[in-house]
Design a protein around this motif. Structure first.
Motif, short mmCIF file in Angstrom:
data_model
loop_
_atom_site.label_atom_id
_atom_site.label_comp_id
_atom_site.label_asym_id
_atom_site.label_seq_id
_atom_site.Cartn_x
_atom_site.Cartn_y
_atom_site.Cartn_z
N ASN A 133 0.81 -1.23 0.00
CA ASN A 133 0.00 0.00 0.00
C ASN A 133 0.83 1.27 0.00
O ASN A 133 0.38 2.30 0.49
N PHE A 134 2.03 1.22 -0.56
CA PHE A 134 2.93 2.37 -0.43
C PHE A 134 2.53 3.55 -1.32
O PHE A 134 3.08 4.64 -1.16
N ASP A 135 1.55 3.34 -2.20
CA ASP A 135 1.01 4.46 -2.95
C ASP A 135 -0.37 4.85 -2.45
O ASP A 135 -1.07 5.63 -3.08
N ALA A 136 -0.76 4.34 -1.29
CA ALA A 136 -2.05 4.67 -0.68
C ALA A 136 -2.04 6.11 -0.15
O ALA A 136 -0.97 6.68 0.09
N PRO A 137 -3.22 6.71 0.04
CA PRO A 137 -3.26 8.08 0.57
C PRO A 137 -2.50 8.24 1.88
O PRO A 137 -1.91 9.31 2.11
N SER A 138 -2.49 7.23 2.74
CA SER A 138 -1.78 7.34 4.02
C SER A 138 -0.29 7.58 3.80
O SER A 138 0.31 8.45 4.44
N ASP A 225 0.33 17.71 12.02
CA ASP A 225 0.37 18.07 10.60
C ASP A 225 -0.13 16.91 9.74
O ASP A 225 -0.86 17.11 8.75
N LEU A 226 0.25 15.69 10.10
CA LEU A 226 -0.19 14.53 9.34
C LEU A 226 -1.69 14.29 9.51
O LEU A 226 -2.38 13.91 8.55
N LYS A 227 -2.20 14.53 10.69
CA LYS A 227 -3.62 14.32 10.97
C LYS A 227 -4.50 15.12 10.01
O LYS A 227 -5.54 14.65 9.55
N VAL A 228 -4.09 16.33 9.68
CA VAL A 228 -4.88 17.18 8.78
C VAL A 228 -5.08 16.46 7.45
O VAL A 228 -6.19 16.42 6.90
N ASP A 231 -7.21 13.07 7.90
CA ASP A 231 -8.63 13.33 8.10
C ASP A 231 -9.33 13.62 6.78
O ASP A 231 -10.49 13.26 6.58
N ARG A 232 -8.60 14.28 5.89
CA ARG A 232 -9.17 14.59 4.58
C ARG A 232 -9.27 13.34 3.71
O ARG A 232 -10.25 13.14 2.99
N ALA A 233 -8.25 12.48 3.79
CA ALA A 233 -8.22 11.28 2.95
C ALA A 233 -9.12 10.17 3.47
O ALA A 233 -9.63 9.36 2.69
N TYR A 234 -9.30 10.13 4.79
CA TYR A 234 -10.07 9.04 5.41
C TYR A 234 -11.11 9.64 6.35
O TYR A 234 -10.94 9.64 7.57
#
Length: 254
Positions: A133-138, A225-228, A231-234
């Motif tokens: 999943n290395f190209d996943a939104p996360s 910063d990552l949470k922002v 939250d948008r992606a998931y």
């Protein structure tokens, strides 16, 4: 690395979701009465003990490079040692060698697979699974934050583009080594519960080496910063947070 970056309690937050691929991987191993079974990168050992229950007459041992993980595993009473997957050497041929979500951390794992096949007893089994999943939104979000103005001076060189191959690539490699191979992929559409569920998930895996490069005082700021982006992606729905996760599975018999 200079210190043990793995936190058993964080990793176990989603233990059920992390164990499912292991069980589906091991379910394709057709070993009848193996004498020696090894779990390479065993973590906290609960899944190693499942191997011991499946093959109660076998010598079953697990090893991991994390002293914290092995310390937790030894509470279960099994055979567990601290060892690096690239340096570990068994004392005798292995009948079943399992590696669950470990090889993505080993840049030289393609060479390691060839070595592991050599370690198998005739008719022995090698089974591993890795995230795909290395190209996943996360992961795209993690890379974006690392390259942002705030963090690029310390993390701009982080490259977590895919360190693993496709199922066909692994099939061809192991078949070329004389193995009969079963290779496949599955995308689990997981539903995670709780607040900041995806952030909690990646905090137990993908973020560990990144946070290890930062001062502890900066961890919360990086996560914020990552949470922002996460939250948008998931987005959280009434039923929880949907988190698709692709896994690559390979089982080979020598």
């Amino acid at each position: 690395m200079s210190r043990d970056i793995w936190d058993p309690s964080t990793y176990h937050r989603y233990a059920d979701e992390r164990s499912r691929p292991f069980r589906e991987l091991v379910g394709r191993i057709r070993a009848d009465q193996p004498d020696y079974v090894v779990d390479a990168g065993c973590g906290t050992g609960e899944l190693t003990m499942e191997l011991a229950r499946r093959w109660p007459d076998a010598t079953v041992e697990g090893f991991d490079s994390s002293p914290a993980m092995i310390g937790k595993a030894r509470e279960l009473g099994g055979r567990f040692t601290v060892a690096d997957v690239t340096l570990w050497r068994p004392e005798r041929p292995v009948d079943v060698l399992v590696s669950n979500a470990v090889l993505q951390w080993v840049p030289t794992h393609r060479d390691l697979l060839e070595h592991w096949v050599d370690l198998l007893a005739p008719g022995g089994w090698l089974a591993f699974q890795v995230p795909g999943n290395f190209d996943a939104p996360s992961h795209r979000a993690i890379r974006e934050v690392c390259r942002s103005e705030r963090w690029s001076d310390r993390l701009g060189d982080v490259d977590r583009t895919s360190p693993v191959d496709e199922p066909l690539d692994y099939l061809e490699q192991l078949a070329g080594l004389g193995c009969r191979v079963d290779a496949w992929e599955t995308t689990y559409t997981q539903v995670l519960q709780g607040e900041d569920a995806v952030l909690g998930w990646v905090s137990g895996t993908a973020l560990r080496p990144i946070l290890d490069r930062l001062d502890p005082a900066d961890h919360d700021a990086f996560r914020a910063d990552l949470k922002v982006l996460l939250d948008r992606a998931y987005p959280v729905k009434q039923y929880g947070t949907a988190f698709p996760f692709r896994r690559i599975f390979v089982v080979g018999q020598k």
